[in-house]
Design a protein around this motif. Sequence first.
Motif, PDB file in Angstrom:
ATOM      1  N   GLY A 276     -52.998  -1.145 -77.350  1.00  0.00           N
ATOM      2  CA  GLY A 276     -53.120  -2.659 -77.330  1.00  0.00           C
ATOM      3  C   GLY A 276     -53.443  -3.136 -75.721  1.00  0.00           C
ATOM      4  N   LEU A 277     -53.552  -4.370 -75.678  1.00  0.00           N
ATOM      5  CA  LEU A 277     -53.723  -5.023 -74.129  1.00  0.00           C
ATOM      6  C   LEU A 277     -53.194  -6.394 -74.099  1.00  0.00           C
ATOM      7  N   THR A 278     -52.358  -6.539 -73.106  1.00  0.00           N
ATOM      8  CA  THR A 278     -51.767  -7.692 -72.730  1.00  0.00           C
ATOM      9  C   THR A 278     -52.418  -8.600 -71.917  1.00  0.00           C
ATOM     10  N   VAL A 279     -52.883 -10.007 -72.360  1.00  0.00           N
ATOM     11  CA  VAL A 279     -53.740 -10.971 -71.557  1.00  0.00           C
ATOM     12  C   VAL A 279     -52.544 -11.777 -70.856  1.00  0.00           C
TER      13      VAL A 279
ATOM     14  N   SER B 295     -62.017  -3.427 -77.978  1.00  0.00           N
ATOM     15  CA  SER B 295     -60.821  -2.954 -77.455  1.00  0.00           C
ATOM     16  C   SER B 295     -61.040  -1.923 -76.440  1.00  0.00           C
ATOM     17  N   LYS B 296     -59.822  -1.656 -75.624  1.00  0.00           N
ATOM     18  CA  LYS B 296     -59.897  -0.652 -74.542  1.00  0.00           C
ATOM     19  C   LYS B 296     -59.570   0.742 -75.305  1.00  0.00           C
TER      20      LYS B 296
ATOM     21  N   GLU C 205     -55.959  -4.255 -84.628  1.00  0.00           N
ATOM     22  CA  GLU C 205     -55.317  -3.582 -83.823  1.00  0.00           C
ATOM     23  C   GLU C 205     -56.176  -3.725 -82.292  1.00  0.00           C
TER      24      GLU C 205
ATOM     25  N   ASP D 293     -58.248  -5.335 -79.203  1.00  0.00           N
ATOM     26  CA  ASP D 293     -57.712  -6.664 -78.543  1.00  0.00           C
ATOM     27  C   ASP D 293     -58.488  -7.786 -78.809  1.00  0.00           C
ATOM     28  N   TYR D 294     -59.671  -7.514 -79.281  1.00  0.00           N
ATOM     29  CA  TYR D 294     -60.581  -8.817 -79.639  1.00  0.00           C
ATOM     30  C   TYR D 294     -60.971  -8.708 -80.963  1.00  0.00           C
TER      31      TYR D 294
ATOM     32  N   TYR E  94     -66.792 -11.908 -73.342  1.00  0.00           N
ATOM     33  CA  TYR E  94     -65.957 -10.714 -72.721  1.00  0.00           C
ATOM     34  C   TYR E  94     -66.422 -10.243 -71.220  1.00  0.00           C
TER      35      TYR E  94
END
Length: 723
Positions: free
Chosen positions: A16-19, A232-233, A241, A243-244, A265
Motif C-alpha cells: 500500500g501507499l500512505t499519502v 498502485s505502486k 488494495e 492505492d487508487y 495521478y
Amino acid sequence: MKKCLFLMMALLSFGGLTVKAQSFEFQYQGQSLKDGDMVTIAAEGNIFGELACETNPSTNPNNGLVLKLLSSSTANARAELQITHNTLKAQMLQWCMGGECWPVNDTKVFTKQFTATENVQVQFDATNIQSKGYLLATLKATVGEETHQITIQFTNGESANAQTQVWWGYFGESDFEVLDTSIGIGTPAPFMAGIRIPANHKQVGSATVKAVRVYIVDGLPSTISDMKVWISKTLPTTPSEADYVQSITGSLKNGANDFTLTTPYAVNNQAFYIGYYINSSNAYPVRCGGEDAPNAFFISSPGYMDWADLNGNGFGKLAFQILVDGATINSNCASIADFAPMVASPGQDVEVPVKISNGGENDITNISYTVKVNGKTSEERTINTPSISLNGTRQVNLIVTTSPVEGEFTYTITITKVNGNPNTSTKPSASGTIATIANLKTFPRNVLIEEFTTEQCVYCPDAAAGLHSFLTSYPDLASRVAVVCHHAGFYTDWLTIDASEQYTWFYGGGGTYAPAFMYDRYAWDGKTPVVSRDGYKESVEARIAKTSYANIKLTANFNADKSAINVTADCERGWNFSSTPARITLFLTEDNIKARSQSGGGSSFIHQHVLRSVNDTWGKVLNWSDNNASYTYTFNLDASWKKEDLKVVAIISGFDSSNVTNCVVENAAAVVPGTETGITGYPVENVREAGRYNLDGRQMSAPQRGLSIIRMSDGSIKKAIVK
C-alpha cells in the motif's frame, strides 16, 4: 476474434501507499503547477541584445518560476535539474536556486541541496542562443519525503512537437492488425489487467495521468456487471488494495472506452501499475493485440489465478492506454530491428521484411530509407507503410537491391525520414546479411499445418470444423497443404503419442492450450510458432508466398503383406538454407477415427489427420551431395490402423533445441501409400474419397441420405446426393 485458453500463473508481491498533506509546490507567474505540468518560455531579446530564455525575468516571484513552501517558512530541500533535449546552441546555460548559481552547459543532470525559504526563485537561463530548436529539462525537488516535478521548455522556432495531452500506451491501434485476441481461463471469472510504467520513464515519467482507455471486446458490454480503474505502486490482490481505485459508471460500448480519473495521478518519475478490473459473464473478457513487450501485459483473476507477466508468451499487449498531460514524445520517430539472413540472386530487387516501431505521437504512414552495402549508400527510397500508431510495431517489406557479385554481404538499412520529416529515432538503422548466389534454384512451397487437439478440449471440434471448412472452400490451397494433428496441449487422450507431447515444447514454456496451430513451425510473433485457431487461409497464403529452397519427391508403398509401409524421400535444395543441419521428418497419419468421448463434439465426432507414428521426433539429419539427398524409412503398422486411411507426410526443416523459432519447415509433401508426389501436398494419381461431410461441416462415418460434401485425396471438392 481469436480466443486463447490461458493456463499460466505467476506470483508477485503487493502493498500500500500512505499519502501525506502537500508541504510545497511549484508556481509559475503566481499560478500553482501540478506534477507533470510544463512551463514553456519562448526566446526573446534580453538587455544585452542577445536571444535568451529566462524562467525569472525579474526579482518579483509572481513574474517567474518559484518553489513555494506551504506549511513552513524554511526547510531543507534537494533539487535535481535534468536536461533531456537541447538543440538551442546557447552560449551559456545557468541554473540558480537557493542563492547559488551553476553553469550547466556540459551537464545533463545537476543536483543541489540547500535551505529553502518561503519563496525560492528557480532561475534557469539560456543566453546568447545561436540556433533554432528547443530545450527540455525536468526539475524535481524534494522537501522531507515529498517530491514534485515539472518540465521546463525553452523554444526558438521549434518545440517538442508534443501535445499537452496525448493518449499513450505500449499498445497502439495498429497492433490490432498484428494480433487481435481476447483471453480468459475458459470460465466466467473476475479479472484484473494492467501495465507497468518503470521509474524515470523517458516519455511519461514527468507527466500526469488524466484518463484511461480500455478496448472492450465486441459484445462484451452487456455482460459486464462490475468494472473499476485502479493504480498502485505494487500489484494488488483485489482492486480495494490498490492505492487508487475508481468505479466505472455509465454505459459501455464495443471498442475504445475512455474514463476520466476523478483525481489525476502525478507520475513523479516513480514506478507504478495502472489497469482495470472487470467482472463479466464472458469467459474471455480481456482484449489484447500486437507483439509482446516488457511491462505491457499483467493479468490476474482474484480467487482463481495469481498475477502473471505475459511478456514472452505470445499474447501481445494489453489493449489499454492512458491519457497523459506533459508527456515528452517527439514526432517522426521510427526505429527498425535487425533482419534475418536471406538469399537472393545477384543484382536482384528483393523484399526484406523488417519490423518498424513508432516512438512518435503521429502515426507513421510513410518512410524514406537508404541501404548501405560494401561501403556504398544507395539513393533514398520512399514508400507508404501500413499505419503504425504510437508504440506500435508492424512488419514492413523494404525493397533492397542485392550486390551484383556472388557472396555474403552485410546490408544496413537506415530510415532517414518519417512522413517526410527527419527521423528522430535513436535506432534508425538495422543490419542483416544477404547471400547472393548465381543460378539460385527455388521450388514452390507446400505448407505443414500442425494442430494441437484433445478429446478433453471443448473448443477443438469447432476448430476442426473451421479447418475443414478452409480445406473444402479453397481446394487450390488445400492441394498445397499437409495436416498433422497432435493429441496434446490440453491434457492428453487415447490418441496421444510421445512425440506429440514433446512437440508442446514449441509453445515456448509459457503454458499450453488447445485448440492451437502451427504453420510450418513459423513464429509469426518471433516468440513461438504456436497460434490460436482461425486465420487458416491467411496463414497458408502467407507461407505459400515465401520462396522455398528445398523440395521433396515422396513415395510410399505397402510391403507384401501390408504390415509395413516403405517410404523414400528424394530431396533437393537450392542452397544451404538452414542455420542448423537440415533434417527430414516423416509422419504417418490416419483419418476417420471415431471419437470415444470428444468434449463439445457429440457422439458422432470423427478425428482426422491423427499422428500415429514418426521416424524421429526431431527428424533425421540429411546427408547432402551436390544439393541432393535421399532418405528411406519403414513404418511398421499396428493391426488396428485402417490402411485405406493412412497417409505419409514428409517435411524438411531445421532444428535448434535452444530456440523454438529456429525450426522452420522449408517444404512439405504428403502421399497416400501406393502413389507418388512431387511438389503438391496431396497425390494427383489414384484419386479417392478422403472425407465425406454434411452441410454443417461434420464428418460422416458412412454415407447418409441427403446432400454430402466430399473431399477427394487430391484436395478437390465434390458434392453428392444420397437417396
